[in-house]
Design an enzyme around this catalytic site. Sequence first.
Site, PDB file in Angstrom:
ATOM      1  N   LYS A  93       0.612  -1.057  -0.371  1.00  0.00           N
ATOM      2  CA  LYS A  93       0.124  -0.276   0.060  1.00  0.00           C
ATOM      3  C   LYS A  93       0.984   1.071  -0.463  1.00  0.00           C
ATOM      4  O   LYS A  93       0.830   1.835   1.173  1.00  0.00           O
ATOM      5  CB  LYS A  93      -0.930   0.208   0.993  1.00  0.00           C
TER       6      LYS A  93
HETATM    7  O1  6AU Z   1      -9.509 -11.580   5.759  1.00  0.00           O
HETATM    8  P1  6AU Z   1      -8.688 -11.218   6.332  1.00  0.00           P
HETATM    9  O2  6AU Z   1      -9.634  -9.993   7.265  1.00  0.00           O
HETATM   10  O3  6AU Z   1      -7.973 -11.708   7.529  1.00  0.00           O
HETATM   11  O4  6AU Z   1      -7.053 -10.506   5.658  1.00  0.00           O
HETATM   12  C1  6AU Z   1      -8.053  -9.150   4.376  1.00  0.00           C
HETATM   13  C2  6AU Z   1      -6.685  -8.733   3.644  1.00  0.00           C
HETATM   14  C3  6AU Z   1      -5.194  -8.411   4.464  1.00  0.00           C
HETATM   15  C4  6AU Z   1      -5.744  -6.946   4.298  1.00  0.00           C
HETATM   16  O5  6AU Z   1      -4.354  -5.973   4.926  1.00  0.00           O
HETATM   17  C5  6AU Z   1      -5.955  -6.729   3.033  1.00  0.00           C
HETATM   18  O6  6AU Z   1      -6.293  -7.762   3.110  1.00  0.00           O
HETATM   19  N1  6AU Z   1      -6.682  -6.145   2.525  1.00  0.00           N
HETATM   20  C6  6AU Z   1      -7.437  -4.981   1.800  1.00  0.00           C
HETATM   21  C7  6AU Z   1      -6.096  -4.793   0.197  1.00  0.00           C
HETATM   22  C8  6AU Z   1      -5.378  -6.641   0.452  1.00  0.00           C
HETATM   23  O7  6AU Z   1      -5.529  -4.831   0.395  1.00  0.00           O
HETATM   24  C9  6AU Z   1      -7.972  -4.261   1.202  1.00  0.00           C
HETATM   25  C10 6AU Z   1      -8.730  -3.878   2.297  1.00  0.00           C
HETATM   26  O8  6AU Z   1      -9.817  -2.972   1.696  1.00  0.00           O
HETATM   27  N2  6AU Z   1      -9.546  -4.616   3.149  1.00  0.00           N
HETATM   28  C11 6AU Z   1      -8.180  -5.678   3.481  1.00  0.00           C
HETATM   29  O9  6AU Z   1      -8.408  -6.157   4.680  1.00  0.00           O
HETATM   30  O10 6AU Z   1      -4.419  -8.781   4.315  1.00  0.00           O
END
Ligand code: 6AU
Length: 267
Positions: A93
């Site tokens: 990010k």
């Molecule tokens: O399924 P989780 O909640 O355990 O993990 C979600 C993953 C984490 C966050 O850093 C990422 O997705 N993420 C991102 C990304 C990919 O950029 C954006 C967002 O809006 N929400 C989010 O959770 O590694």
Amino acid sequence: SRTKLSFEHRATLAKSELAKQLFHLMASKKTNLCLAADLTKSEEILNIAEICGPYICVLKTHIDIVEDFDEAFIQKLRSLADKHNFLIMEDRKFADIGNTVSLQYGKGVYKIANWADLVTAHALSGRSILQGLKAGLADSASDGRKHGVFLLAELSNSGSLIDAKYSEAASKIATEGADIDFVAGVVCQSASCFHFPGLVQLTPGVKIDDTVDQLGQQYQTPEHVVQERGADIGVVGRGILQTKCVEKAAALYRDRLWAAYTDRIAK
Ligand code: 6AU
């Protein structure tokens, strides 16, 4: 609309080499599951990559949470990516001015440009984020692999400051201008976020048996993100990591995300 087209078709429309590669990979491997390998020990990440590798198109890292990072870990992770045919996305990010971002991408302890096929970046600083990343790549000891960026246009958590106007401006950076050949996709929560079918929509916040976590994350089912929200790839972290059998969980999320996609293009 883009959500009706097959990944094979969309590969032919993509402007980014990495988007093309990713569309082809998903179509041939029949998976649109991205595993968020949010673990703090390198051994745990390698272990999960070995087990889940056959079921995923992308393995997403947060390299700055790894407590025992070293060169050998990266080499092992890269060889697992080649063995199981998945791409590595470093979810850094990036969000600073171009010059700083170029250094953060290519230099420092992690030298992200040397090993990550894909990285994430906020659109907050505007187009110079893409120019900075391109400069960082040109300046790094890259091995000739292609690279791509996913721009964030929306966030999955409650209370995010991103509004509709910001999302629209972010998608514009992803679809217009001289550097769009470097943009492989958009991280967002809705199909209306962008229209260009040559970009990949990556959507986090996917879990089958929870709707929230304790810290603001919001979850939807695989079917909902793919069929109602326009996701091409669903990102699953704790839904897989925090289960007794991670291989079973990865297979389940792969099956449900892929069936949701094939249903979507058949309707
Ligand atoms: O399924 P989780 O909640 O355990 O993990 C979600 C993953 C984490 C966050 O850093 C990422 O997705 N993420 C991102 C990304 C990919 O950029 C954006 C967002 O809006 N929400 C989010 O959770 O590694």
